[in-house]
Design a protein around this motif. Structure first.
Motif, short mmCIF file in Angstrom:
data_model
loop_
_atom_site.label_atom_id
_atom_site.label_comp_id
_atom_site.label_asym_id
_atom_site.label_seq_id
_atom_site.Cartn_x
_atom_site.Cartn_y
_atom_site.Cartn_z
N ARG A 90 30.92 41.02 38.08
CA ARG A 90 31.60 42.24 38.43
C ARG A 90 33.05 41.33 38.49
NH1 ARG A 90 31.26 47.01 40.72
NH2 ARG A 90 31.48 47.03 42.37
N VAL A 91 33.10 40.78 38.96
CA VAL A 91 34.81 40.52 38.93
C VAL A 91 35.57 40.93 37.80
CG1 VAL A 91 37.24 39.25 39.21
CG2 VAL A 91 35.07 38.88 40.56
N ALA A 92 35.18 40.70 36.27
CA ALA A 92 35.37 41.41 35.34
C ALA A 92 35.26 42.91 34.84
CB ALA A 92 34.92 40.43 34.43
N GLU A 93 34.25 43.54 35.57
CA GLU A 93 34.08 44.64 35.42
C GLU A 93 35.09 45.31 36.36
OE1 GLU A 93 30.45 47.76 37.73
OE2 GLU A 93 30.15 45.72 36.92
N LEU A 94 35.21 45.19 37.89
CA LEU A 94 36.41 45.65 38.52
C LEU A 94 37.27 45.49 37.85
CD1 LEU A 94 34.95 44.68 41.80
CD2 LEU A 94 34.84 46.53 40.72
N GLU A 99 38.39 45.38 34.55
CA GLU A 99 38.35 46.37 34.21
C GLU A 99 39.05 47.87 34.09
OE1 GLU A 99 34.87 46.60 31.31
OE2 GLU A 99 34.58 44.62 30.50
N ARG A 100 38.05 48.68 35.33
CA ARG A 100 38.71 49.77 35.96
C ARG A 100 40.06 49.77 36.50
NH1 ARG A 100 33.10 51.00 40.64
NH2 ARG A 100 31.65 50.79 38.78
N ILE A 101 41.17 48.43 36.53
CA ILE A 101 42.55 48.84 37.43
C ILE A 101 42.65 49.13 36.28
CG2 ILE A 101 43.83 47.39 38.34
CD1 ILE A 101 42.17 44.70 39.29
N PRO A 102 43.93 50.58 36.83
CA PRO A 102 44.42 50.75 35.64
C PRO A 102 45.87 49.68 35.14
CG PRO A 102 44.91 52.79 37.60
CD PRO A 102 43.97 51.17 37.75
N ALA A 103 46.14 49.88 33.68
CA ALA A 103 47.59 48.99 32.90
C ALA A 103 48.81 48.57 34.32
CB ALA A 103 47.52 49.45 31.64
N GLY A 104 48.90 49.80 34.60
CA GLY A 104 49.81 50.03 35.87
C GLY A 104 50.47 48.45 36.83
#
Length: 115
Positions: A95-99, A101-106
Motif C-alpha cells: 500500500r505504501v509503494a502504491e501511494l 507512486e501516486r505522489i507527483p515528482a515535485g
C-alpha cells in the motif's frame, strides 16, 4: 577359588567392552567448538524470524525440563502470530509503494480539501 577368579575376569572383560563401546559412542569428552557469531544453540536465525522458524524450533530436554505440550502450544501460537504480522506488513508495504507512486515528482503533495 578358581570359579571366583573366572567370574572376576569375566566381569572385568565385560566392563572393558562396555567402556570401549561407551567411548566409541560418546567420544572422549572433548569440548565443542564455540558457536559462530550470530548463531544460537537452538538454531534460531539471527535476522528476521518467520513462523516457520518458530515451528522448527526445538529445545533440549533436561531431567527437570519443561512440559513439551505447553511449549509446543506456545511456539505454534507465536508462529501463527508471526505469520499474521508478516502478512499485514507485506500488505502495508504494498500500500505504501502504491501511494508513493501516486505522489507527483515535485515532492510536496497537499490534500485537496478546499483550502
Amino acid at each position: 577359588m578358581g570359579t571366583a577368579l573366572i567370574y572376576l575376569l569375566v566381569v572385568v572383560a565385560v566392563a572393558a567392552v562396555v567402556f570401549a563401546l561407551a567411548a566409541a559412542v560418546f567420544g572422549r569428552g572433548e569440548e565443542l567448538a564455540p558457536l559462530p557469531p550470530g548463531a544460537t544453540p537452538t538454531r534460531l536465525p539471527a535476522g528476521e524470524i518467520s513462523g516457520y522458524d518458530v515451528r522448527e524450533l526445538r529445545f533440549q530436554q533436561a531431567v527437570r525440563g519443561y512440559r513439551m505440550a505447553e511449549v509446543d502450544w506456545v511456539l505454534d501460537r507465536l508462529a501463527e502470530e508471526l505469520d499474521r504480522v508478516g502478512a499485514d506488513r507485506d500488505v502495508l508495504r504494498a500500500r505504501v509503494a502504491e501511494l508513493e507512486e501516486r505522489i507527483p515528482a515535485g515532492g510536496s503533495h497537499r490534500a485537496e480539501d478546499g483550502r
